[in-house]
Each structure stands twice: as C-alpha cells, then as structure tokens.
Design an enzyme around this catalytic site. Structure first.
Site, short mmCIF file in Angstrom:
data_model
loop_
_atom_site.label_atom_id
_atom_site.label_comp_id
_atom_site.label_asym_id
_atom_site.label_seq_id
_atom_site.Cartn_x
_atom_site.Cartn_y
_atom_site.Cartn_z
N SER A 256 25.98 34.10 45.63
CA SER A 256 25.31 32.79 45.72
C SER A 256 26.24 31.60 45.55
O SER A 256 25.92 30.51 46.02
CB SER A 256 24.20 32.72 44.66
OG SER A 256 24.75 32.94 43.37
N ARG A 257 27.35 31.80 44.85
CA ARG A 257 28.26 30.67 44.59
C ARG A 257 29.71 31.11 44.79
O ARG A 257 30.01 32.30 44.84
CB ARG A 257 28.10 30.20 43.13
CG ARG A 257 26.79 29.51 42.84
CD ARG A 257 26.80 28.87 41.46
NE ARG A 257 26.73 29.83 40.37
CZ ARG A 257 27.66 30.00 39.44
NH1 ARG A 257 28.76 29.26 39.46
NH2 ARG A 257 27.51 30.89 38.48
N ALA B 285 41.24 43.48 30.86
CA ALA B 285 40.89 44.91 30.72
C ALA B 285 39.87 45.29 31.78
O ALA B 285 39.96 46.36 32.40
CB ALA B 285 40.32 45.17 29.32
N ALA B 286 38.89 44.42 32.00
CA ALA B 286 37.85 44.71 33.00
C ALA B 286 38.45 44.78 34.39
O ALA B 286 38.19 45.70 35.17
CB ALA B 286 36.75 43.65 32.94
N LYS B 287 39.28 43.79 34.73
CA LYS B 287 39.84 43.74 36.09
C LYS B 287 40.88 44.84 36.30
O LYS B 287 40.98 45.41 37.40
CB LYS B 287 40.43 42.36 36.36
CG LYS B 287 39.40 41.21 36.35
CD LYS B 287 38.33 41.39 37.40
CE LYS B 287 37.50 40.12 37.59
NZ LYS B 287 36.43 40.30 38.58
N TYR C 5 38.80 40.11 29.93
CA TYR C 5 38.76 39.96 31.38
C TYR C 5 39.85 40.81 32.05
O TYR C 5 39.61 41.50 33.05
CB TYR C 5 38.95 38.47 31.69
CG TYR C 5 38.82 38.05 33.12
CD1 TYR C 5 37.57 37.85 33.70
CD2 TYR C 5 39.95 37.80 33.90
CE1 TYR C 5 37.44 37.43 35.01
CE2 TYR C 5 39.84 37.38 35.22
CZ TYR C 5 38.58 37.19 35.77
OH TYR C 5 38.47 36.76 37.08
N ASN D 299 31.66 41.49 43.65
CA ASN D 299 32.29 40.19 43.40
C ASN D 299 31.81 39.52 42.12
O ASN D 299 32.56 38.75 41.51
CB ASN D 299 32.02 39.29 44.61
CG ASN D 299 32.27 37.82 44.31
OD1 ASN D 299 33.42 37.37 44.29
ND2 ASN D 299 31.19 37.06 44.03
P1 NDP Z 1 31.63 31.67 40.13
O1 NDP Z 1 31.43 31.44 38.67
O2 NDP Z 1 31.83 30.52 41.04
O3 NDP Z 1 30.39 32.53 40.70
C1 NDP Z 1 30.00 33.68 40.02
C2 NDP Z 1 28.92 34.39 40.82
O4 NDP Z 1 28.60 35.61 40.14
C3 NDP Z 1 27.62 33.61 40.92
O5 NDP Z 1 27.03 33.89 42.17
C4 NDP Z 1 26.77 34.22 39.79
O6 NDP Z 1 25.37 34.12 40.01
C5 NDP Z 1 27.22 35.65 39.85
N1 NDP Z 1 26.99 36.39 38.61
C6 NDP Z 1 27.54 36.18 37.39
N2 NDP Z 1 27.09 37.09 36.51
C7 NDP Z 1 26.24 37.90 37.20
C8 NDP Z 1 25.45 39.02 36.83
N3 NDP Z 1 25.46 39.52 35.58
N4 NDP Z 1 24.69 39.61 37.79
C9 NDP Z 1 24.67 39.13 39.06
N5 NDP Z 1 25.40 38.07 39.45
C10 NDP Z 1 26.17 37.45 38.53
O7 NDP Z 1 32.85 32.70 40.21
P2 NDP Z 1 34.00 32.86 41.31
O8 NDP Z 1 33.44 32.73 42.65
O9 NDP Z 1 35.14 32.03 40.91
O10 NDP Z 1 34.43 34.36 41.03
C11 NDP Z 1 34.00 35.45 41.84
C12 NDP Z 1 34.82 36.68 41.46
O11 NDP Z 1 36.20 36.41 41.67
C13 NDP Z 1 34.67 37.08 39.99
O12 NDP Z 1 34.66 38.48 39.88
C14 NDP Z 1 35.93 36.52 39.37
O13 NDP Z 1 36.28 37.24 38.21
C15 NDP Z 1 36.93 36.69 40.49
N6 NDP Z 1 38.09 35.85 40.41
C16 NDP Z 1 37.96 34.49 40.48
C17 NDP Z 1 39.09 33.69 40.40
C18 NDP Z 1 39.03 32.20 40.48
O14 NDP Z 1 40.08 31.56 40.30
N7 NDP Z 1 37.90 31.58 40.75
C19 NDP Z 1 40.42 34.28 40.21
C20 NDP Z 1 40.43 35.71 40.16
C21 NDP Z 1 39.30 36.45 40.26
P3 NDP Z 1 24.46 33.08 39.15
O15 NDP Z 1 24.87 31.72 39.57
O16 NDP Z 1 23.05 33.40 39.49
O17 NDP Z 1 24.80 33.35 37.71
#
Ligand code: NDP
Length: 242
Positions: A10-11, A155-157, A153, A88
């Site tokens: 979604s985001r 550890a998870a990744k 984080y 993701n």
């Molecule tokens: P955002 O915070 O922008 O978006 C997170 C998304 O995950 C939202 O759609 C949110 O939905 C959803 N979400 C969170 N928790 C849950 C849950 N328990 N169940 C279902 N959906 C969930 O994050 P990013 O786009 O930045 O990150 C996306 C991925 O990329 C992540 O795994 C992050 O760890 C990884 N990443 C990001 C980096 C960055 O610099 N941005 C760098 C390295 C990795 P809702 O809004 O409904 O909560």
C-alpha cells in the site's frame, strides 16, 4: 489471469512494486495492515493506469491472520494461484541493544522474518504444482553489514537472506525461483525521520534511492528474463555497499 501478492503493497516500496507489476500485466493483490486510505490510493492508481488489483488486509506477523486471509482468497479464486510473491512488508524499531525492550525485538522479528514463513508456506504448494513461481524477499543492507541500533532489524533481514538461499535450493527443480533484494537508503515513510542531508554523504551516488528504482529490480526478478537467477541477494544502494 496471473496474480502477484505484494505484502505491504500500500505504501513506499510496496506501492511502487504493485504499480510496476500491474503494468507488467499481473493482477496485484495489495496487502496492508492498517492504513486503508493508502491502500485505496494504490488500488486507484493501478486502476487509473488500466491495471487490475484487489486489496487483502492482514497482519503478516500474525500466523492466524495471514492463513485465514490467504485461505479466503484461494476459496474465492478456486481456479487461480499466486504466481509472484513479494515479501515486502516491514517495520523498524531502532534502539541500542542495551536499551531494547523485548517488544521492540519481537515485533521486528515477527513482522520482518516470521512473516516470510506465514505468507510463503501456504503459497508454495500451488507454485510447485504449477511448476512456476517467483518469490522475492525485500531484505536490507542492514541484514548484510549490520548497523548499530538495528540488532533486531539486522537479525530479521539477515535471517530472511539465509531463508531465501535455503528455500531457493528446495524448490529450484520445480521452476520456482527465490531471491532477495537488499536496498540501502530509499526515500519512503520508513526513512522520513532520518537525517537525509547527512546520510546521503555516505552514499557514493550522493542521494537516497527511489521506490521506483527498487520496483524495477523486483519486476526484473519476477520476469521471464530472470528465469536462471535463484538464491541471490541483490544489493541496490547507490554504491554504499559493494
Ligand atoms: P513503509 O513504511 O513506507 O511501508 C511499509 C508497508 O508495510 C506499508 O504498506 C504497511 O502497511 C506495511 N506493513 C507494515 N507492517 C505490516 C504488517 N504487520 N502486516 C502487513 N503489512 C504491514 O516501508 P518501506 O516501503 O520503506 O519498506 C518496505 C520494505 O523495504 C521493508 O521490508 C523494509 O524493511 C525494506 N527496506 C526499506 C528501506 C528504506 O530505506 N526505505 C531500506 C532497506 C529495506 P500499513 O500502512 O497498513 O501499515
């Protein structure tokens, strides 16, 4: 009809991936946890570019929530299966380990790593049966190098990268590929509170990446062009780590 499920679609990175896979012809299942408005915006963005998508709300960190949502989807689509899975959804709760509360450690592990098990396992059998599938796990630079304040984080990744390599070996013969993508700093809500002006100086390209740049890599890994790539973790970080 070919389906792709994007958790946290979604985001941020997930939204860009959803838009990109919809452009590639997939019907995208946009998973989210709580922000209904953002999910609706992504759905409408896909529809207005002529694509198809549906919403599937569940908490990836909760086994019952994930299982019942995926069961319900399968019951309402008895002839279909999910061909592409992008794990993701993720969160971070940074803190030095000495101050880290149990909940900060557990929630991050549940959402970023246990989610891999909760979501991937139910979708694997249909992929194997159809002898085609693509699983793409969004990891992080932190899971490769470690970063202070991110024991949970990282550890998870790191675990997600190891699981990617193991599962790739389990299902390679079935034409199911499993890869990870490890972004550096990407401009999304997750990095909103960070000191971008300072941090970008550590990046050889001197900027944060965009969600669309990550989405292009994910779309490539989902495509037929990537049919012989499996068990890899591909970094996308502007040269921050090589
Ligand atoms: P955002 O915070 O922008 O978006 C997170 C998304 O995950 C939202 O759609 C949110 O939905 C959803 N979400 C969170 N928790 C849950 C849950 N328990 N169940 C279902 N959906 C969930 O994050 P990013 O786009 O930045 O990150 C996306 C991925 O990329 C992540 O795994 C992050 O760890 C990884 N990443 C990001 C980096 C960055 O610099 N941005 C760098 C390295 C990795 P809702 O809004 O409904 O909560």
């Amino acid at each position: 009809m070919k389906y792709a499920l994007v958790t946290g679609g979604s985001r941020g990175i997930g939204r860009a991936v959803s838009l990109r896979l919809a452009k590639a012809g997939y019907t995208v299942i946009i998973n989210y946890q709580s922000n209904e408005q953002a999910a609706q915006e992504t759905l409408q963005a896909i529809q207005s570019q002529g694509g198809q998508a549906e919403l599937l709300r569940f908490d990836v960190g909760n086994p019952e929530s994930a299982q019942s949502a995926l069961d319900a989807w399968q019951s309402s689509h008895p002839e279909d299966y999910i061909d592409v899975l992008v794990n993701n959804a993720g969160i971070r709760r940074d803190n030095l380990l000495v101050f880290m509360e149990p909940d900060e450690f557990e929630t991050v592990l549940r959402t970023n790593l246990f989610s891999f098990y909760h979501v991937t396992r139910p979708l694997l059998t249909p992929m194997i049966r159809h002898k085609h599938g693509r699983i793409i796990n969004i990891a992080s630079l932190s899971g490769i190098t470690g970063l202070p304040g991110q024991c949970n984080y990282a550890a998870a990744k790191g675990g997600l990268i190891a699981a990617t390599k193991s599962l790739a070996k389990e299902v390679a013969k079935k034409n199911v590929t499993v890869n990870a993508v490890a972004p550096g700093f990407i401009k999304t809500d997750m990095t909103d509170g960070l000191e971008e002006a300072e941090l970008k100086k550590t990046v050889p390209m001197n900027r944060f990446g965009s969600a669309e740049e990550v989405a292009a890599l994910v779309a490539f890994l989902a495509s037929d062009d990537a049919s012989y790539i499996t068990g890899e973790c591909i970094s996308i970080n502007g040269g921050l780590y090589t």
